[in-house]
Design an enzyme around this catalytic site. Sequence first.
Site, PDB file in Angstrom:
ATOM      1  N   SER A 242       1.257  -1.148   0.011  1.00 35.43           N
ATOM      2  CA  SER A 242      -0.200   0.052   0.299  1.00 35.43           C
ATOM      3  C   SER A 242       0.852   1.584   0.020  1.00 35.43           C
ATOM      4  O   SER A 242       0.990   2.460  -0.701  1.00 35.43           O
ATOM      5  CB  SER A 242      -0.493   0.352   1.336  1.00 35.43           C
ATOM      6  OG  SER A 242      -0.427   0.015   2.185  1.00 35.43           O
ATOM      7  N   HIS A 272      -2.125  -8.919   2.406  1.00 36.43           N
ATOM      8  CA  HIS A 272      -1.829  -7.539   2.579  1.00 36.43           C
ATOM      9  C   HIS A 272      -2.555  -7.508   3.655  1.00 36.43           C
ATOM     10  O   HIS A 272      -3.070  -8.077   4.877  1.00 36.43           O
ATOM     11  CB  HIS A 272      -1.857  -6.500   0.910  1.00 36.43           C
ATOM     12  CG  HIS A 272      -0.802  -5.100   2.153  1.00 36.43           C
ATOM     13  ND1 HIS A 272      -0.178  -5.041   3.468  1.00 36.43           N
ATOM     14  CD2 HIS A 272      -0.932  -3.988   1.542  1.00 36.43           C
ATOM     15  CE1 HIS A 272       0.144  -3.911   3.420  1.00 36.43           C
ATOM     16  NE2 HIS A 272      -0.180  -2.908   2.403  1.00 36.43           N
ATOM     17  N   HIS A 319       5.190 -12.946   7.000  1.00 34.08           N
ATOM     18  CA  HIS A 319       5.377 -11.498   6.646  1.00 34.08           C
ATOM     19  C   HIS A 319       6.589 -12.232   5.488  1.00 34.08           C
ATOM     20  O   HIS A 319       7.944 -12.313   5.725  1.00 34.08           O
ATOM     21  CB  HIS A 319       5.969 -11.015   7.854  1.00 34.08           C
ATOM     22  CG  HIS A 319       6.033  -9.028   7.272  1.00 34.08           C
ATOM     23  ND1 HIS A 319       6.690  -8.954   7.460  1.00 34.08           N
ATOM     24  CD2 HIS A 319       4.228  -8.519   7.783  1.00 34.08           C
ATOM     25  CE1 HIS A 319       6.089  -6.959   6.873  1.00 34.08           C
ATOM     26  NE2 HIS A 319       5.007  -7.206   7.094  1.00 34.08           N
ATOM     27  N   ARG A 328       3.123  -5.275  16.901  1.00 35.51           N
ATOM     28  CA  ARG A 328       1.604  -4.415  16.020  1.00 35.51           C
ATOM     29  C   ARG A 328       0.870  -5.819  16.679  1.00 35.51           C
ATOM     30  O   ARG A 328      -0.068  -5.521  17.784  1.00 35.51           O
ATOM     31  CB  ARG A 328       1.540  -4.657  15.005  1.00 35.51           C
ATOM     32  CG  ARG A 328       2.448  -3.051  14.698  1.00 35.51           C
ATOM     33  CD  ARG A 328       2.571  -2.732  13.368  1.00 35.51           C
ATOM     34  NE  ARG A 328       2.174  -4.327  11.847  1.00 35.51           N
ATOM     35  CZ  ARG A 328       2.277  -4.546  10.900  1.00 35.51           C
ATOM     36  NH1 ARG A 328       1.773  -3.218  10.374  1.00 35.51           N
ATOM     37  NH2 ARG A 328       2.940  -5.530  10.025  1.00 35.51           N
ATOM     38  N   ASP A 374      -2.212  -8.413  11.619  1.00 29.57           N
ATOM     39  CA  ASP A 374      -3.403  -8.391  10.688  1.00 29.57           C
ATOM     40  C   ASP A 374      -4.162 -10.060  12.171  1.00 29.57           C
ATOM     41  O   ASP A 374      -5.326 -10.381  11.843  1.00 29.57           O
ATOM     42  CB  ASP A 374      -3.507  -9.325   9.720  1.00 29.57           C
ATOM     43  CG  ASP A 374      -3.827  -8.139   8.760  1.00 29.57           C
ATOM     44  OD1 ASP A 374      -3.698  -6.586   8.966  1.00 29.57           O
ATOM     45  OD2 ASP A 374      -2.294  -7.832   7.661  1.00 29.57           O
TER      46      ASP A 374
HETATM   47  N1  CMX Z   1       0.096 -19.974   5.611  1.00 31.44           N
HETATM   48  C1  CMX Z   1       1.034 -20.903   4.649  1.00 31.44           C
HETATM   49  N2  CMX Z   1       2.039 -20.887   3.628  1.00 31.44           N
HETATM   50  C2  CMX Z   1       2.527 -19.693   4.012  1.00 31.44           C
HETATM   51  C3  CMX Z   1       2.164 -18.215   4.784  1.00 31.44           C
HETATM   52  C4  CMX Z   1       1.148 -18.710   5.755  1.00 31.44           C
HETATM   53  N3  CMX Z   1       0.758 -18.152   6.454  1.00 31.44           N
HETATM   54  N4  CMX Z   1       3.336 -17.223   4.414  1.00 31.44           N
HETATM   55  C5  CMX Z   1       4.135 -17.842   3.933  1.00 31.44           C
HETATM   56  N5  CMX Z   1       3.895 -19.396   3.237  1.00 31.44           N
HETATM   57  C6  CMX Z   1       4.272 -19.880   2.216  1.00 31.44           C
HETATM   58  C7  CMX Z   1       4.396 -18.520   0.807  1.00 31.44           C
HETATM   59  O1  CMX Z   1       3.320 -19.303   0.070  1.00 31.44           O
HETATM   60  C8  CMX Z   1       5.142 -19.479   0.455  1.00 31.44           C
HETATM   61  O2  CMX Z   1       5.269 -20.434  -0.614  1.00 31.44           O
HETATM   62  P1  CMX Z   1       5.299 -21.161  -2.292  1.00 31.44           P
HETATM   63  O3  CMX Z   1       6.667 -21.391  -2.373  1.00 31.44           O
HETATM   64  O4  CMX Z   1       4.559 -22.476  -2.489  1.00 31.44           O
HETATM   65  O5  CMX Z   1       4.793 -20.416  -2.880  1.00 31.44           O
HETATM   66  C9  CMX Z   1       6.476 -19.649   0.968  1.00 31.44           C
HETATM   67  O6  CMX Z   1       5.881 -20.259   2.391  1.00 31.44           O
HETATM   68  C10 CMX Z   1       7.691 -18.649   1.291  1.00 31.44           C
HETATM   69  O7  CMX Z   1       6.902 -17.314   1.460  1.00 31.44           O
HETATM   70  P2  CMX Z   1       7.393 -16.683   2.040  1.00 31.44           P
HETATM   71  O8  CMX Z   1       8.910 -16.121   1.688  1.00 31.44           O
HETATM   72  O9  CMX Z   1       8.410 -16.856   3.524  1.00 31.44           O
HETATM   73  O10 CMX Z   1       7.017 -15.934   2.432  1.00 31.44           O
HETATM   74  P3  CMX Z   1       6.293 -14.493   1.620  1.00 31.44           P
HETATM   75  O11 CMX Z   1       7.394 -13.028   1.301  1.00 31.44           O
HETATM   76  O12 CMX Z   1       6.298 -14.939  -0.286  1.00 31.44           O
HETATM   77  O13 CMX Z   1       5.011 -13.963   1.475  1.00 31.44           O
HETATM   78  C11 CMX Z   1       3.038 -13.407   2.768  1.00 31.44           C
HETATM   79  C12 CMX Z   1       5.227 -13.113   2.628  1.00 31.44           C
HETATM   80  C13 CMX Z   1       2.581 -12.428   4.011  1.00 31.44           C
HETATM   81  C14 CMX Z   1       2.193 -12.944   1.756  1.00 31.44           C
HETATM   82  C15 CMX Z   1       2.796 -14.526   3.665  1.00 31.44           C
HETATM   83  O14 CMX Z   1       3.313 -14.756   4.775  1.00 31.44           O
HETATM   84  C16 CMX Z   1       1.472 -15.099   3.392  1.00 31.44           C
HETATM   85  O15 CMX Z   1       0.721 -15.067   2.353  1.00 31.44           O
HETATM   86  N6  CMX Z   1       1.362 -14.598   5.213  1.00 31.44           N
HETATM   87  C17 CMX Z   1      -0.910 -14.919   4.867  1.00 31.44           C
HETATM   88  C18 CMX Z   1      -1.836 -13.891   4.589  1.00 31.44           C
HETATM   89  C19 CMX Z   1      -1.515 -12.494   5.592  1.00 31.44           C
HETATM   90  O16 CMX Z   1      -1.228 -13.190   6.440  1.00 31.44           O
HETATM   91  N7  CMX Z   1      -1.125 -11.229   5.151  1.00 31.44           N
HETATM   92  C20 CMX Z   1      -0.449 -10.292   5.987  1.00 31.44           C
HETATM   93  C21 CMX Z   1       0.429  -9.840   5.651  1.00 31.44           C
HETATM   94  C22 CMX Z   1       0.611  -8.403   6.420  1.00 31.44           C
HETATM   95  C23 CMX Z   1      -0.068  -7.487   6.077  1.00 31.44           C
HETATM   96  O17 CMX Z   1       0.986  -6.838   5.040  1.00 31.44           O
HETATM   97  O18 CMX Z   1      -0.690  -6.971   6.672  1.00 31.44           O
END
Ligand code: CMX
Length: 442
Positions: A242, A272, A319, A328, A374
């Site tokens: 964002s 996000h 994250h 947070r 979140d």
């Molecule tokens: N549940 C399951 N799998 C997850 C996961 C979770 N909470 N977090 C990461 N992974 C997976 C990823 O999907 C990725 O899988 P693939 O290789 O199969 O694609 C792998 O683990 C590696 O990801 P990462 O490097 O640890 O995480 P990223 O930096 O790519 O992504 C984030 C970060 C936040 C998008 C991811 O942790 C996620 O999807 N979390 C759940 C959604 C969430 O809570 N988002 C809010 C974030 C905070 C905000 O911005 O408000």
Amino acid sequence: MDILKQKFQEKAEALFKENRAMLKENGDMVIDQTTISQVFGGMRGMKSMIWETSELDAFEGIRFRGNSIRQLRKLLPKVEGGKEPLPEGLFWLMLVGEIPSKREATWLGEEWKKRAEVPKHTFTMLDALPIDTHPMTQFSTAILSMQTESIFAQRYAEGINKKDYWDAYYEDSMNLLARLPRVAAYIYRRTYRNGEHIEPNPELDWGANFAHMLGVTDNPDFLSLMRLYLTIHADHEGGNASAHTTHLVGSTLADPYYSLSAGMNALAGPLHGLANQEVIKWILGMVEDLGTDTPSNDQITDYINKTLSEGKVIPGYGHAVLRQADPRYMAQRIFAEDYIDNDPIVSIVWKLFNIVPPLLHDLGKVKNPWPNVDAHSGALLMHYGMKDFGFYTVLFGVSRAMGVLAAGVWSRALGMPLERPKSLTSLAVKQIIEKSTSNTKD
Ligand code: CMX
């Protein structure tokens, strides 16, 4: 010129000069290298922009002008007898880098009250949208509809000097922040409370007035929650989706209305900001599936494994930058410990804190198995009666506006140029590898 603007001008002029001199002297110095994984992997960790308002450390979490959330809760001004910081104080801090006095924070709140009138056509436009339009769509559209008021756009059309961009950007940002709570509350009441709107209360501070206009509960603790909520969600350095979107659109000299609306569209993604809605949706789904709001650890574990086996993420966990539990999240947990007794959803959130991380860790690919902001926010809102989780990301958005707009004023004051990074085709990367390999062989 108002007191905040004057302070900003002094600081901005000094930093502008300092930065120009630094660039002249050291502009060619290399501060980072880019790997192929970063190019393919969402630019993680790539240093690519200046963001004055906050900085994120993977282990310590966010610092606003050097202050952790724990410090902010101590140092920022509060209402008489209150325990939570006034978000007005945080905006002041982000903009000029100084903790404001109570008087200064109150001045800012009063200034926002003077600017709070929302154009009528914004309400007309909102009323014309189907009632089931997602609140984030309504919010982003409402922000865009107020663009008719943009001082930046008007002055640009009149031929503003580029040295004065920040001034017009500041005016738009202040007006936007003054108006967003009213707009957000209007969306909430039209979507979830039969369109029975609540007039602002001029006696209240910014966060409390927002809580009042939402009209969720008479419990004064909800006002405290809103102040805390609006403070901790405000900024998370510049690279998050964002913030970066707002920054990118602003770099084209599109005015703050266009930029913020775009930033809110990024916040509306489930990876996000929308994750705060997804967390509660997922927990309520669990409660319904299991037929109990006091599930055992084994039941929760099975539910998590089911979610993962369906190829979904566990919302609220993980994250892109953090590698520890998000401070947070911890601040909200402390709030719950202070204010809330025996809430089943809060208890589930706390159980998840113990159960999810080892399961994610065992997947072997998740870089951060800990909860993010979140994971906790929805449980607090549910407790006070705001069960309408479709609205949660709008709350996040009202807060995030403070950080990205403050940063936007800085970008204009520091003369930041149009953003235009380099992209590559997959073939180009392949050729880079081939060239590098043949050079090594030579
Ligand atoms: N549940 C399951 N799998 C997850 C996961 C979770 N909470 N977090 C990461 N992974 C997976 C990823 O999907 C990725 O899988 P693939 O290789 O199969 O694609 C792998 O683990 C590696 O990801 P990462 O490097 O640890 O995480 P990223 O930096 O790519 O992504 C984030 C970060 C936040 C998008 C991811 O942790 C996620 O999807 N979390 C759940 C959604 C969430 O809570 N988002 C809010 C974030 C905070 C905000 O911005 O408000």
